[in-house]
Design an enzyme around this catalytic site. Structure first.
Site, PDB file in Angstrom:
ATOM      1  N   HIS A 238       0.970  -1.369  -0.152  1.00  0.00           N
ATOM      2  CA  HIS A 238      -0.070   0.145   0.398  1.00  0.00           C
ATOM      3  C   HIS A 238       0.664   1.654  -0.438  1.00  0.00           C
ATOM      4  O   HIS A 238       0.676   2.217  -0.819  1.00  0.00           O
ATOM      5  CB  HIS A 238      -0.702   0.061   1.575  1.00  0.00           C
ATOM      6  CG  HIS A 238      -1.441  -0.985   1.668  1.00  0.00           C
ATOM      7  ND1 HIS A 238      -2.355  -1.207   3.285  1.00  0.00           N
ATOM      8  CD2 HIS A 238      -3.044  -1.859   0.461  1.00  0.00           C
ATOM      9  CE1 HIS A 238      -3.046  -2.543   2.082  1.00  0.00           C
ATOM     10  NE2 HIS A 238      -3.593  -2.293   1.483  1.00  0.00           N
TER      11      HIS A 238
ATOM     12  N   SER B 103      -2.336  -7.531   2.307  1.00  0.00           N
ATOM     13  CA  SER B 103      -2.964  -7.807   4.682  1.00  0.00           C
ATOM     14  C   SER B 103      -3.568  -8.314   5.291  1.00  0.00           C
ATOM     15  O   SER B 103      -3.124  -8.559   6.175  1.00  0.00           O
ATOM     16  CB  SER B 103      -4.255  -6.596   5.026  1.00  0.00           C
ATOM     17  OG  SER B 103      -3.394  -5.199   4.125  1.00  0.00           O
TER      18      SER B 103
HETATM   19  P1  ADP Z   1     -10.145  -3.877  -0.109  1.00  0.00           P
HETATM   20  O1  ADP Z   1     -10.741  -5.042   0.955  1.00  0.00           O
HETATM   21  O2  ADP Z   1     -10.259  -2.509  -0.595  1.00  0.00           O
HETATM   22  O3  ADP Z   1      -9.575  -5.142  -1.436  1.00  0.00           O
HETATM   23  P2  ADP Z   1      -6.863  -3.363   0.846  1.00  0.00           P
HETATM   24  O4  ADP Z   1      -7.065  -2.699   2.102  1.00  0.00           O
HETATM   25  O5  ADP Z   1      -6.730  -4.916   0.791  1.00  0.00           O
HETATM   26  O6  ADP Z   1      -9.066  -2.949   0.662  1.00  0.00           O
HETATM   27  O7  ADP Z   1      -6.101  -3.072  -0.398  1.00  0.00           O
HETATM   28  C1  ADP Z   1      -6.732  -1.265  -0.969  1.00  0.00           C
HETATM   29  C2  ADP Z   1      -6.006  -1.613  -3.060  1.00  0.00           C
HETATM   30  O8  ADP Z   1      -4.087  -1.680  -2.342  1.00  0.00           O
HETATM   31  C3  ADP Z   1      -6.394  -2.740  -3.571  1.00  0.00           C
HETATM   32  O9  ADP Z   1      -6.468  -2.124  -4.656  1.00  0.00           O
HETATM   33  C4  ADP Z   1      -5.318  -4.141  -3.558  1.00  0.00           C
HETATM   34  O10 ADP Z   1      -5.036  -4.098  -4.858  1.00  0.00           O
HETATM   35  C5  ADP Z   1      -3.993  -3.122  -3.755  1.00  0.00           C
HETATM   36  N1  ADP Z   1      -3.232  -3.302  -2.767  1.00  0.00           N
HETATM   37  C6  ADP Z   1      -3.355  -4.506  -1.120  1.00  0.00           C
HETATM   38  N2  ADP Z   1      -1.508  -4.832  -1.543  1.00  0.00           N
HETATM   39  C7  ADP Z   1      -1.105  -4.523  -2.553  1.00  0.00           C
HETATM   40  C8  ADP Z   1       0.419  -4.611  -2.663  1.00  0.00           C
HETATM   41  N3  ADP Z   1       1.290  -5.605  -2.780  1.00  0.00           N
HETATM   42  N4  ADP Z   1       0.734  -3.749  -3.897  1.00  0.00           N
HETATM   43  C9  ADP Z   1      -0.092  -3.436  -4.802  1.00  0.00           C
HETATM   44  N5  ADP Z   1      -1.441  -2.512  -4.516  1.00  0.00           N
HETATM   45  C10 ADP Z   1      -2.091  -3.538  -3.425  1.00  0.00           C
END
Ligand code: ADP
Length: 153
Positions: A18, A129
């Protein structure tokens, strides 16, 4: 016109993946609102105070970044905050399938808002996450996947 983007997510917890997407977004947009989703029907490992605190600690003073908590539709949050862009990260074809459905639906709901996808850097493409939560739940050390500034307590 000032370009404002919303980066929505659960951030349960924020990871290095993130963090990298947010840093890259600040190179593209004038302002990036990190929007922490709070859905009463969803079970989180970390409460909203902790999730927010860790995001604040990751970006202590960046005038381009704003951190907010929201519930309800992401497009409504964008419209209320005069944001024309939604940023999402893409790690894999699995993310693509999911993100495409959301992006196309959001475009129908709010045609003025564009979703911008940023590809994860290879070094972060396996960071998630949910895997971090698994490590923490099993008393492992997830530090290498977390922003340097935060300490899980
Ligand atoms: P949600 O519950 O909306 O999926 P997340 O916190 O898991 O929320 O993810 C928010 C955004 O961050 C999503 O677009 C996800 O694909 C992106 N994301 C999560 N981890 C990574 C990563 N390691 N690299 C790039 N983007 C990520």
């Amino acid at each position: 016109m000032k370009k404002t983007a919303v980066f929505p997510g659960s951030f349960d917890p924020i990871t290095k993946g993130h963090e990298a997407i947010i840093n890259r977004s600040t190179q593209i947009f004038d302002k990036v609102i990190i929007a922490i989703g709070e859905n009463s029907k969803k079970k989180y490992l970390f409460d909203i105070e902790k999730r927010k605190k860790w995001i604040k600690q990751t970006f202590p003073e960046n005038s381009k970044i704003d951190i907010q908590v929201y519930s309800g539709l992401t497009v409504d949050f964008c419209l209320n905050n005069k944001a024309n862009f939604i940023v999402r990260g893409l790690r894999s074809s699995f993310d693509f399938e999911y993100e495409q459905a959301i992006a196309l639906t959001n475009k129908k709901l709010a045609p003025t808002i564009e979703t911008v996808m940023l590809f994860a850097e290879p070094k972060y493409s396996m960071v998630s996450s949910s895997i971090v939560r698994d490590i923490i739940n099993n008393k492992g050390n997830a530090e290498q996947f977390l922003p340097d500034a935060i300490k899980i307590d």
